[in-house]
Scaffold this motif. Structure first.
Motif, PDB file in Angstrom:
ATOM      1  N   GLU A 198       0.855  -1.182   0.000  1.00 16.18           N
ATOM      2  CA  GLU A 198       0.000   0.000   0.000  1.00 16.18           C
ATOM      3  C   GLU A 198       0.894   1.236   0.000  1.00 16.18           C
ATOM      4  OE1 GLU A 198      -0.743   0.388   4.821  1.00 16.18           O
ATOM      5  OE2 GLU A 198      -2.304  -0.463   3.543  1.00 16.18           O
ATOM      6  N   PRO A 199       0.387   2.352  -0.524  1.00 20.13           N
ATOM      7  CA  PRO A 199       1.216   3.559  -0.580  1.00 20.13           C
ATOM      8  C   PRO A 199       1.477   4.114   0.806  1.00 20.13           C
ATOM      9  CG  PRO A 199      -1.021   4.041  -1.276  1.00 20.13           C
ATOM     10  CD  PRO A 199      -0.938   2.550  -1.150  1.00 20.13           C
ATOM     11  N   VAL A 200       2.593   4.825   0.936  1.00 21.02           N
ATOM     12  CA  VAL A 200       2.942   5.454   2.201  1.00 21.02           C
ATOM     13  C   VAL A 200       2.605   6.941   2.099  1.00 21.02           C
ATOM     14  CG1 VAL A 200       5.331   5.792   1.435  1.00 21.02           C
ATOM     15  CG2 VAL A 200       4.792   5.871   3.867  1.00 21.02           C
ATOM     16  N   HIS A 201       2.040   7.463   3.161  1.00 18.75           N
ATOM     17  CA  HIS A 201       1.638   8.875   3.210  1.00 18.75           C
ATOM     18  C   HIS A 201       2.818   9.695   3.722  1.00 18.75           C
ATOM     19  CE1 HIS A 201      -1.476  12.081   4.708  1.00 18.75           C
ATOM     20  NE2 HIS A 201      -0.832  12.448   3.615  1.00 18.75           N
ATOM     21  N   LEU A 202       3.408  10.496   2.836  1.00 23.22           N
ATOM     22  CA  LEU A 202       4.539  11.337   3.185  1.00 23.22           C
ATOM     23  C   LEU A 202       4.074  12.760   3.473  1.00 23.22           C
ATOM     24  CD1 LEU A 202       7.108  10.274   0.440  1.00 23.22           C
ATOM     25  CD2 LEU A 202       6.835   9.323   2.737  1.00 23.22           C
ATOM     26  N   ILE A 203       4.726  13.398   4.420  1.00 22.21           N
ATOM     27  CA  ILE A 203       4.450  14.788   4.765  1.00 22.21           C
ATOM     28  C   ILE A 203       5.788  15.510   4.823  1.00 22.21           C
ATOM     29  CG2 ILE A 203       3.494  16.364   6.485  1.00 22.21           C
ATOM     30  CD1 ILE A 203       1.695  14.006   7.373  1.00 22.21           C
ATOM     31  N   ALA A 204       5.879  16.627   4.110  1.00 24.17           N
ATOM     32  CA  ALA A 204       7.115  17.404   4.092  1.00 24.17           C
ATOM     33  C   ALA A 204       6.869  18.793   4.657  1.00 24.17           C
ATOM     34  CB  ALA A 204       7.667  17.506   2.671  1.00 24.17           C
ATOM     35  N   THR A 205       7.880  19.346   5.307  1.00 27.14           N
ATOM     36  CA  THR A 205       7.775  20.669   5.899  1.00 27.14           C
ATOM     37  C   THR A 205       9.083  21.437   5.707  1.00 27.14           C
ATOM     38  OG1 THR A 205       8.655  20.100   8.085  1.00 27.14           O
ATOM     39  CG2 THR A 205       6.307  19.711   7.722  1.00 27.14           C
ATOM     40  N   ILE A 206       8.987  22.743   5.892  1.00 25.78           N
ATOM     41  CA  ILE A 206      10.145  23.589   6.165  1.00 25.78           C
ATOM     42  C   ILE A 206      10.045  23.993   7.625  1.00 25.78           C
ATOM     43  CG2 ILE A 206      11.262  25.807   5.738  1.00 25.78           C
ATOM     44  CD1 ILE A 206      11.740  23.926   3.465  1.00 25.78           C
ATOM     45  N   GLU A 207      11.103  23.809   8.386  1.00 23.15           N
ATOM     46  CA  GLU A 207      11.076  24.113   9.814  1.00 23.15           C
ATOM     47  C   GLU A 207      12.290  24.951  10.195  1.00 23.15           C
ATOM     48  OE1 GLU A 207      10.587  20.498  12.054  1.00 23.15           O
ATOM     49  OE2 GLU A 207       8.995  19.768  10.739  1.00 23.15           O
ATOM     50  N   PRO A 208      12.090  25.978  11.057  1.00 24.30           N
ATOM     51  CA  PRO A 208      10.808  26.588  11.406  1.00 24.30           C
ATOM     52  C   PRO A 208      10.297  27.452  10.255  1.00 24.30           C
ATOM     53  CG  PRO A 208      12.594  27.836  12.388  1.00 24.30           C
ATOM     54  CD  PRO A 208      13.227  26.656  11.708  1.00 24.30           C
ATOM     55  N   MET A 209       9.384  28.373  10.506  1.00 22.97           N
ATOM     56  CA  MET A 209       8.900  29.267   9.460  1.00 22.97           C
ATOM     57  C   MET A 209      10.067  30.063   8.878  1.00 22.97           C
ATOM     58  SD  MET A 209       5.923  32.205   9.713  1.00 22.97           S
ATOM     59  CE  MET A 209       6.942  33.624  10.135  1.00 22.97           C
ATOM     60  N   HIS A 210      10.147  30.094   7.517  1.00 24.36           N
ATOM     61  CA  HIS A 210      11.267  30.734   6.819  1.00 24.36           C
ATOM     62  C   HIS A 210      12.589  30.091   7.249  1.00 24.36           C
ATOM     63  CE1 HIS A 210       8.693  34.653   6.455  1.00 24.36           C
ATOM     64  NE2 HIS A 210       8.264  33.689   5.651  1.00 24.36           N
ATOM     65  N   GLY A 211      12.555  28.800   7.539  1.00 22.88           N
ATOM     66  CA  GLY A 211      13.653  28.167   8.232  1.00 22.88           C
ATOM     67  C   GLY A 211      14.728  27.544   7.374  1.00 22.88           C
ATOM     68  N   HIS A 212      15.572  26.741   8.055  1.00 22.00           N
ATOM     69  CA  HIS A 212      16.778  26.171   7.460  1.00 22.00           C
ATOM     70  C   HIS A 212      16.688  24.671   7.244  1.00 22.00           C
ATOM     71  CE1 HIS A 212      17.186  25.440  11.760  1.00 22.00           C
ATOM     72  NE2 HIS A 212      18.136  24.563  11.508  1.00 22.00           N
ATOM     73  N   GLN A 213      15.597  24.042   7.681  1.00 19.56           N
ATOM     74  CA  GLN A 213      15.491  22.590   7.578  1.00 19.56           C
ATOM     75  C   GLN A 213      14.383  22.162   6.616  1.00 19.56           C
ATOM     76  OE1 GLN A 213      14.908  21.321  11.689  1.00 19.56           O
ATOM     77  NE2 GLN A 213      17.054  20.760  11.832  1.00 19.56           N
ATOM     78  N   ALA A 214      14.730  21.242   5.710  1.00 19.21           N
ATOM     79  CA  ALA A 214      13.735  20.516   4.922  1.00 19.21           C
ATOM     80  C   ALA A 214      13.531  19.177   5.602  1.00 19.21           C
ATOM     81  CB  ALA A 214      14.211  20.320   3.487  1.00 19.21           C
ATOM     82  N   VAL A 215      12.286  18.898   5.996  1.00 21.08           N
ATOM     83  CA  VAL A 215      12.009  17.745   6.853  1.00 21.08           C
ATOM     84  C   VAL A 215      10.955  16.862   6.215  1.00 21.08           C
ATOM     85  CG1 VAL A 215      11.255  17.014   9.157  1.00 21.08           C
ATOM     86  CG2 VAL A 215      12.561  19.141   8.884  1.00 21.08           C
ATOM     87  N   LEU A 216      11.146  15.544   6.328  1.00 19.38           N
ATOM     88  CA  LEU A 216      10.188  14.558   5.818  1.00 19.38           C
ATOM     89  C   LEU A 216       9.663  13.733   6.980  1.00 19.38           C
ATOM     90  CD1 LEU A 216       9.054  13.294   3.106  1.00 19.38           C
ATOM     91  CD2 LEU A 216      10.797  11.532   3.436  1.00 19.38           C
ATOM     92  N   TYR A 217       8.335  13.511   6.985  1.00 25.84           N
ATOM     93  CA  TYR A 217       7.690  12.672   7.992  1.00 25.84           C
ATOM     94  C   TYR A 217       7.063  11.467   7.324  1.00 25.84           C
ATOM     95  CZ  TYR A 217       8.239  16.486  11.320  1.00 25.84           C
ATOM     96  OH  TYR A 217       8.761  17.449  12.142  1.00 25.84           O
ATOM     97  N   THR A 218       7.278  10.300   7.913  1.00 26.11           N
ATOM     98  CA  THR A 218       6.636   9.061   7.473  1.00 26.11           C
ATOM     99  C   THR A 218       5.757   8.544   8.603  1.00 26.11           C
ATOM    100  OG1 THR A 218       8.555   7.761   8.176  1.00 26.11           O
ATOM    101  CG2 THR A 218       8.482   8.466   5.873  1.00 26.11           C
ATOM    102  N   PRO A 219       4.774   7.680   8.299  1.00 24.31           N
ATOM    103  CA  PRO A 219       3.822   7.237   9.327  1.00 24.31           C
ATOM    104  C   PRO A 219       4.499   6.559  10.508  1.00 24.31           C
ATOM    105  CG  PRO A 219       3.008   6.709   7.145  1.00 24.31           C
ATOM    106  CD  PRO A 219       4.421   7.182   6.963  1.00 24.31           C
ATOM    107  N   PRO A 220       3.847   6.610  11.668  1.00 22.88           N
ATOM    108  CA  PRO A 220       4.418   5.969  12.866  1.00 22.88           C
ATOM    109  C   PRO A 220       4.622   4.475  12.669  1.00 22.88           C
ATOM    110  CG  PRO A 220       2.538   7.365  13.424  1.00 22.88           C
ATOM    111  CD  PRO A 220       2.552   7.252  11.940  1.00 22.88           C
TER     112      PRO A 220
END
Length: 414
Positions: free
Chosen positions: A276-298
């Motif tokens: 089954e497909p995995v639900h990925l979530i990406a963010t920039i942290e913090p606002m206007h920040g320096h980190q590109a972050v990826l979240y995968t399911p627990p």
């Protein structure tokens, strides 16, 4: 200035060879003098089957006709400064309307902020009609169309950046009111119905609708000082955090100090052997920040189990655009990241792709490709197949560089 006057074509990643593991990108300058870039999107404006580019600068809204990239003015400054855009065919005639936020005033939380609907006439190349949806909403910052029921009848979610009457320097003494506007049967003539979603968050920098799968209801994802949260709509005037079918919370932050500024979601890995497909979530942290972050399911199925967090890059500055696409067509979604301030080894703004490989245990590996190194102070960017060849391309708008570019994905060498 149009592409007719801009014959400059830049080859991105000139060091790439036919044996490179990455696709090759060719950058086309659509407009070198497009103004202070605030937002960009794609839509088939003239209904010829080709996606056109819509660029929103502080001073105007214009669309660029695919494939000549001739510029057509939609509107000058709507009020003070434009800030955001979202395209959707509201009246069902096959041509999208544009919801545009304007009267942008970053530190004014007491007045200003407005929302307009731009509607075409018989000639889409002529200036469009301007319809006022919201006269004042300080400081209105982002809008997004969301299909809460999965039936194609979308609502327009409105997100101010800061709470009304909040005060600096942190602007956390008043929460942001998030709400949805629902068009009625006569959307160009009558007011739209408003439903409150939440007033629990501060510094809401961006929002997203996902997963974007035809026939499935979409959730609203919120990137705020508190982190990333998901909401679904149960029924009229009833919105709930996503305890099931999506995250209740993803990332965490101390109000005014951490949290997230961008958010995008996608389903990745839809082909065998993945079950089954995995639900990925990406963010920039913090606002206007320096980190590109990826979240995968627990890994755990326990209630409120935390998502797995992977920092893809912590050497950015002014991170301001992210987006998913399978750039190398290996069935794993990859992440596009743009940043608008000078960073990295060369102390330049730019645009990167992080190629993701995800195994059946949701373990992620990442490899970075620099797409633009200093030529794009990325305010907004997205991935879309612009020429119909099946390879996802990139369009981007620079804030300080004042330029719009189309990065053509040439695919991998043999």
């Amino acid at each position: 200035m149009t592409i007719h006057l801009l014959l400059q074509i830049l080859l991105v990643g000139s060091a790439l060879t036919s044996s490179s593991p990455f696709p090759e990108f060719k950058a086309h300058v659509i407009n070198a003098e497009a103004g202070t870039g605030l937002a960009i999107t794609v839509a088939d404006i003239n209904q010829d089957g080709k996606p056109d580019i819509v660029g929103v600068s502080a001073n105007d809204v214009a669309w660029y006709e695919n494939p000549t990239w001739e510029r057509h003015l939609i509107s000058d400054t709507l009020r003070n400064s434009n800030v955001c855009v979202a395209a959707h065919d509201v009246d069902g005639d096959g041509i999208p309307e544009l919801a545009v936020g304007a009267d942008w005033q970053y530190n004014n939380t007491k007045s200003g902020g407005a929302l307009f609907l731009l509607h075409h006439g018989d000639d889409v190349k002529a200036p469009w009609k301007v319809i006022t949806l919201i006269e004042e909403e300080p400081p209105l910052h982002r809008v997004r169309w969301v299909d809460f029921e999965g039936r194609g009848q979308k609502a327009l979610v409105v997100a101010p950046l800061k709470g009304v009457d909040s005060t600096g320097p942190e602007f956390t003494d008043s929460a942001v009111w998030l709400y949805a506007l629902f068009p009625d049967e006569n959307p160009l003539e009558t007011p739209w119905r408003r439903e409150t979603i939440s007033n629990d968050y501060h510094l809401v920098h961006n929002i997203w609708a996902g997963p974007q799968v035809p026939g499935l209801a979409e959730q609203l994802f919120i990137a705020s000082a508190e982190g990333v949260y998901g909401y679904y709509r149960e029924r009229k005037d009833r919105y709930y955090p996503s305890f099931s079918g999506g995250p209740r919370y993803i990332s965490y932050g101390s109000v005014g100090l951490e949290g997230a500024g961008e958010v995008k979601t996608v389903l990745s890995g839809t082909q065998p052997p993945r079950l089954e497909p995995v639900h990925l979530i990406a963010t920039i942290e913090p606002m206007h920040g320096h980190q590109a972050v990826l979240y995968t399911p627990p890994l755990s199925s326990e209630f409120n189990a935390k998502h797995q967090r992977l920092v893809l890059d912590d050497q950015l500055k002014g991170g301001h655009a992210i987006g998913f696409a399978d750039f190398d067509r290996d069935d794993d979604q990859d992440l596009l990241v743009g940043f608008r301030e000078k960073a990295g080894p060369k102390n330049l703004p730019g645009l990167n792709i992080y190629y993701l490989s995800i195994d059946r245990n949701n373990t992620v590996t990442s490899t970075k490709q620099v797409v633009d190194d200093g030529g794009m102070a990325t305010e907004d960017a997205l991935a879309h197949d612009m020429n119909g060849d099946g390879w996802p391309d990139i369009v981007a708008f620079g804030r300080a560089t004042h330029n719009i570019k189309y990065y053509e994905n040439l695919g991998k060498g043999e």
